[in-house]
Scaffold this motif. Structure first.
Motif, PDB file in Angstrom:
ATOM      1  N   ASP A 124     -40.267 -23.077  16.248  1.00  0.00           N
ATOM      2  CA  ASP A 124     -41.731 -22.985  16.246  1.00  0.00           C
ATOM      3  C   ASP A 124     -42.403 -23.976  17.189  1.00  0.00           C
ATOM      4  OD1 ASP A 124     -41.730 -20.971  14.291  1.00  0.00           O
ATOM      5  OD2 ASP A 124     -41.565 -22.461  12.691  1.00  0.00           O
ATOM      6  N   ILE A 125     -41.624 -24.789  17.873  1.00  0.00           N
ATOM      7  CA  ILE A 125     -42.220 -25.853  18.680  1.00  0.00           C
ATOM      8  C   ILE A 125     -42.895 -25.271  19.921  1.00  0.00           C
ATOM      9  CG2 ILE A 125     -40.288 -26.398  20.223  1.00  0.00           C
ATOM     10  CD1 ILE A 125     -40.814 -29.402  19.429  1.00  0.00           C
ATOM     11  N   ILE A 126     -43.998 -25.868  20.304  1.00  0.00           N
ATOM     12  CA  ILE A 126     -44.683 -25.518  21.555  1.00  0.00           C
ATOM     13  C   ILE A 126     -44.038 -26.341  22.662  1.00  0.00           C
ATOM     14  CG2 ILE A 126     -46.873 -25.641  22.803  1.00  0.00           C
ATOM     15  CD1 ILE A 126     -48.213 -25.246  19.991  1.00  0.00           C
ATOM     16  N   PHE A 127     -43.539 -25.674  23.693  1.00  0.00           N
ATOM     17  CA  PHE A 127     -42.766 -26.313  24.753  1.00  0.00           C
ATOM     18  C   PHE A 127     -43.644 -26.435  25.994  1.00  0.00           C
ATOM     19  CE2 PHE A 127     -39.763 -26.513  28.272  1.00  0.00           C
ATOM     20  CZ  PHE A 127     -38.741 -27.326  27.784  1.00  0.00           C
ATOM     21  N   ILE A 189     -52.506 -27.504  25.454  1.00  0.00           N
ATOM     22  CA  ILE A 189     -51.831 -27.751  24.177  1.00  0.00           C
ATOM     23  C   ILE A 189     -52.753 -27.437  23.000  1.00  0.00           C
ATOM     24  CG2 ILE A 189     -50.922 -29.592  22.694  1.00  0.00           C
ATOM     25  CD1 ILE A 189     -49.731 -30.840  25.261  1.00  0.00           C
ATOM     26  N   ALA A 190     -54.012 -27.841  23.105  1.00  0.00           N
ATOM     27  CA  ALA A 190     -54.969 -27.545  22.038  1.00  0.00           C
ATOM     28  C   ALA A 190     -55.093 -26.034  21.840  1.00  0.00           C
ATOM     29  CB  ALA A 190     -56.329 -28.155  22.364  1.00  0.00           C
ATOM     30  N   ALA A 191     -55.151 -25.274  22.939  1.00  0.00           N
ATOM     31  CA  ALA A 191     -55.243 -23.813  22.843  1.00  0.00           C
ATOM     32  C   ALA A 191     -53.988 -23.238  22.218  1.00  0.00           C
ATOM     33  CB  ALA A 191     -55.477 -23.214  24.226  1.00  0.00           C
ATOM     34  N   ALA A 192     -52.807 -23.768  22.591  1.00  0.00           N
ATOM     35  CA  ALA A 192     -51.553 -23.262  22.044  1.00  0.00           C
ATOM     36  C   ALA A 192     -51.438 -23.539  20.551  1.00  0.00           C
ATOM     37  CB  ALA A 192     -50.378 -23.887  22.791  1.00  0.00           C
ATOM     38  N   LEU A 193     -51.880 -24.725  20.121  1.00  0.00           N
ATOM     39  CA  LEU A 193     -51.865 -25.035  18.684  1.00  0.00           C
ATOM     40  C   LEU A 193     -52.804 -24.114  17.917  1.00  0.00           C
ATOM     41  CD1 LEU A 193     -51.832 -28.929  18.953  1.00  0.00           C
ATOM     42  CD2 LEU A 193     -50.030 -27.525  17.910  1.00  0.00           C
ATOM     43  N   PHE A 194     -53.964 -23.864  18.486  1.00  0.00           N
ATOM     44  CA  PHE A 194     -54.910 -22.945  17.862  1.00  0.00           C
ATOM     45  C   PHE A 194     -54.313 -21.541  17.767  1.00  0.00           C
ATOM     46  CE2 PHE A 194     -58.378 -19.817  18.374  1.00  0.00           C
ATOM     47  CZ  PHE A 194     -59.112 -20.089  17.236  1.00  0.00           C
ATOM     48  N   GLY A 200     -49.239 -17.334  14.391  1.00  0.00           N
ATOM     49  CA  GLY A 200     -47.876 -17.670  14.009  1.00  0.00           C
ATOM     50  C   GLY A 200     -46.907 -17.668  15.173  1.00  0.00           C
ATOM     51  N   GLN A 201     -47.390 -17.368  16.373  1.00  0.00           N
ATOM     52  CA  GLN A 201     -46.525 -17.302  17.544  1.00  0.00           C
ATOM     53  C   GLN A 201     -46.595 -18.604  18.337  1.00  0.00           C
ATOM     54  OE1 GLN A 201     -47.911 -13.814  19.647  1.00  0.00           O
ATOM     55  NE2 GLN A 201     -46.568 -12.452  18.472  1.00  0.00           N
ATOM     56  N   THR A 202     -45.435 -19.056  18.757  1.00  0.00           N
ATOM     57  CA  THR A 202     -45.380 -20.274  19.548  1.00  0.00           C
ATOM     58  C   THR A 202     -45.512 -19.952  21.030  1.00  0.00           C
ATOM     59  OG1 THR A 202     -44.166 -22.335  19.877  1.00  0.00           O
ATOM     60  CG2 THR A 202     -42.868 -20.307  19.820  1.00  0.00           C
ATOM     61  N   THR A 203     -45.608 -20.991  21.866  1.00  0.00           N
ATOM     62  CA  THR A 203     -45.980 -20.809  23.260  1.00  0.00           C
ATOM     63  C   THR A 203     -45.165 -21.726  24.158  1.00  0.00           C
ATOM     64  OG1 THR A 203     -48.259 -20.427  22.519  1.00  0.00           O
ATOM     65  CG2 THR A 203     -47.944 -20.811  24.866  1.00  0.00           C
ATOM     66  N   GLU A 204     -44.888 -21.255  25.359  1.00  0.00           N
ATOM     67  CA  GLU A 204     -44.381 -22.113  26.431  1.00  0.00           C
ATOM     68  C   GLU A 204     -45.505 -22.320  27.431  1.00  0.00           C
ATOM     69  OE1 GLU A 204     -41.092 -22.229  30.080  1.00  0.00           O
ATOM     70  OE2 GLU A 204     -41.334 -20.406  28.881  1.00  0.00           O
ATOM     71  N   ILE A 205     -45.753 -23.571  27.802  1.00  0.00           N
ATOM     72  CA  ILE A 205     -46.853 -23.916  28.714  1.00  0.00           C
ATOM     73  C   ILE A 205     -46.291 -24.625  29.934  1.00  0.00           C
ATOM     74  CG2 ILE A 205     -48.936 -25.331  29.001  1.00  0.00           C
ATOM     75  CD1 ILE A 205     -49.410 -25.084  26.013  1.00  0.00           C
ATOM     76  N   ASP A 206     -46.799 -24.282  31.104  1.00  0.00           N
ATOM     77  CA  ASP A 206     -46.544 -25.083  32.293  1.00  0.00           C
ATOM     78  C   ASP A 206     -47.853 -25.300  33.023  1.00  0.00           C
ATOM     79  OD1 ASP A 206     -44.743 -26.286  34.469  1.00  0.00           O
ATOM     80  OD2 ASP A 206     -45.936 -24.823  35.576  1.00  0.00           O
ATOM     81  N   VAL A 207     -48.094 -26.529  33.414  1.00  0.00           N
ATOM     82  CA  VAL A 207     -49.241 -26.883  34.248  1.00  0.00           C
ATOM     83  C   VAL A 207     -48.694 -27.615  35.465  1.00  0.00           C
ATOM     84  CG1 VAL A 207     -51.367 -28.223  34.421  1.00  0.00           C
ATOM     85  CG2 VAL A 207     -50.800 -27.060  32.280  1.00  0.00           C
ATOM     86  N   SER A 208     -48.983 -27.108  36.655  1.00  0.00           N
ATOM     87  CA  SER A 208     -48.478 -27.758  37.865  1.00  0.00           C
ATOM     88  C   SER A 208     -49.592 -28.528  38.562  1.00  0.00           C
ATOM     89  CB  SER A 208     -47.886 -26.729  38.826  1.00  0.00           C
ATOM     90  OG  SER A 208     -48.895 -25.977  39.470  1.00  0.00           O
ATOM     91  N   LEU A 209     -49.201 -29.604  39.219  1.00  0.00           N
ATOM     92  CA  LEU A 209     -50.155 -30.379  40.001  1.00  0.00           C
ATOM     93  C   LEU A 209     -50.763 -29.540  41.114  1.00  0.00           C
ATOM     94  CD1 LEU A 209     -48.245 -33.775  40.269  1.00  0.00           C
ATOM     95  CD2 LEU A 209     -50.533 -33.480  39.301  1.00  0.00           C
ATOM     96  N   LEU A 210     -49.965 -28.652  41.699  1.00  0.00           N
ATOM     97  CA  LEU A 210     -50.484 -27.790  42.754  1.00  0.00           C
ATOM     98  C   LEU A 210     -51.571 -26.868  42.215  1.00  0.00           C
ATOM     99  CD1 LEU A 210     -50.292 -26.730  45.671  1.00  0.00           C
ATOM    100  CD2 LEU A 210     -48.543 -25.127  44.864  1.00  0.00           C
TER     101      LEU A 210
END
Length: 408
Positions: A124-127, A189-194, A200-210
């Protein structure tokens, strides 16, 4: 609810500023951030002594380069490359809502920190990853700093460098893009937790500097795409073409004032009244926008001559209450004492590890008009024993882990 993240636990396996800045923001918002540092050397940023030609610390335990992106966290020293450390890491992952990292893909694979590895421990962890260039494409394995991915590659360096320049402009502050990117990650992260709470679905997030840099310069990028080619270089002048009530003007003490009255005729009489230029108040030669545009060079010179007759402090006093938009051009010391920031609790006092009072800039989000309560950044591996005991390791277990070199 001025600390809406209370009860959220975030495991941060990251260093430098880009991703840790996100953890600092979430700590400001109430989250429990456990910062994993290398068991022997700690966060590599602890070793930086100079940034942009300036001393990175202040000769004490309080080093702004570490305090800003790490305040409010707890630090544990773990040797992630040792198998004896794996049980500690896995217990931390099991108890966390979010796994936050900026380790490069090759390092994550080597250390067992991939999405699949972490989800096998906690489904269930948000990555969350902060990357240089995104998780896909030809540069997905490559590292970056904000000077390269955010500033240079994403257009800010070019956009602030004028035609005929002998060098490219540099970032205005250390970790400039990193801190902007950290705020972006915190919002994700706040959006993913919400979303997890709602679905009930978890999320993978990536944010790039570019991508953060491209977002910051999107007006220019969108305009270039719409017009079908690179934008022409425009000579930057003290005032915007055609509108002398915009742009910057120098004071008698070599400081600067920025004017930004985009509707000059609306503010004309008030502005020149504040300048004590009654000869220009109600002047029929400049009572329409067309007339202002036609005479903008003449008007600009009159404004420059008048602004140059007084100090910045004198003009700040004269401009109080003026409805036309303006601002002093402030340096870092000025900004740290800005009346609006202080009134809104965005400059916050805290106690450092030596018991002395210090100040930090708070994150810009304010909840319920409540003041932000900041605590200092942890010293290297300061909370290792406490965190391990929370995970269920007794004194004998701690000694065994330390003998094995698994923890600090």
């Amino acid at each position: 609810m001025h600390r809406p993240m209370e009860g959220v636990r975030i495991l941060e396996v990251a260093q430098f500023t880009f991703v840790p800045a996100a953890g600092a923001i979430l700590a400001d918002w109430g989250a429990d951030i456990i910062k994993v540092e290398h068991a022997e050397t700690g966060d590599a940023q602890r070793g930086l002594v100079r940034v942009l030609g300036l001393d990175a610390g202040v000769g004490s335990s309080f080093a702004p380069i570490m305090e800003g992106p790490n305040r409010g966290k707890r630090s544990i020293g773990i040797a992630l490359d040792k198998p004896e450390a794996r049980p500690v890491l896995e217990e931390l992952v099991k108890r966390s809502d979010v796994f936050l990292t900026n380790y490069l893909p090759a390092a994550r694979r080597k250390l067992g920190l991939t999405l699949e590895d972490i989800r096998a421990i906690n489904p269930d962890i948000i990555f969350v990853t902060g990357s240089g260039f995104g998780t896909e494409g030809p540069d997905s394995e490559n590292g970056a700093y904000d000077a390269t991915a955010f500033w240079a590659r994403a257009g800010s360096a070019d956009g602030t460098t004028g035609p005929g320049a002998t060098s490219v402009s540099q970032m205005p502050a250390g970790a400039y893009g990193d801190n902007i990117g950290g705020m972006t990650i915190a919002g994700g992260i706040a959006a993913a937790l919400f979303g997890r709470e709602r679905t009930g679905q978890t999320t993978e997030i990536d944010v790039s500097l570019l991508a953060v840099g491209a977002w910051a310069t999107q007006f220019s990028v969108n305009l270039a795409l719409a017009t079908g080619g690179p934008l022409p270089k425009v000579e930057r002048t003290t005032a915007a073409p055609g509108n002398p009530l915009t742009g910057n003007y120098k004071t008698s003490d070599e400081r600067w004032i920025q004017l930004s009255m985009l509707q000059p005729t609306k503010y004309w009489d008030e502005f020149f009244g504040v300048l004590d230029r009654s000869d220009l108040v109600g002047e029929p030669r400049f009572d329409t926008m067309d007339k202002v545009v036609a005479a903008h060079e003449e008007i600009k010179l009159e404004i420059a001559k008048t602004i140059a007759s007084r100090t910045l402090e004198e003009w700040k006093s004269a401009f109080k209450g003026m409805t036309g938009q303006w601002a002093p051009v402030q340096d870092a010391w000025d900004l740290g004492h800005d009346e609006a920031l202080e009134a809104n609790g965005r400059i916050v006092e805290l106690t450092d590890a030596d018991g002395r009072q210090q100040k930090l800039v708070a994150n810009p989000v304010k909840f319920d008009r409540a003041p932000v309560e900041l605590t200092r950044a942890p010293q290297f591996a300061e909370h290792t024993d406490d965190i391990c005991r929370e995970l269920g390791f007794d004194d004998e277990g701690l000694i065994g882990l330390k003998i094995a070199g698994a923890i600090t």
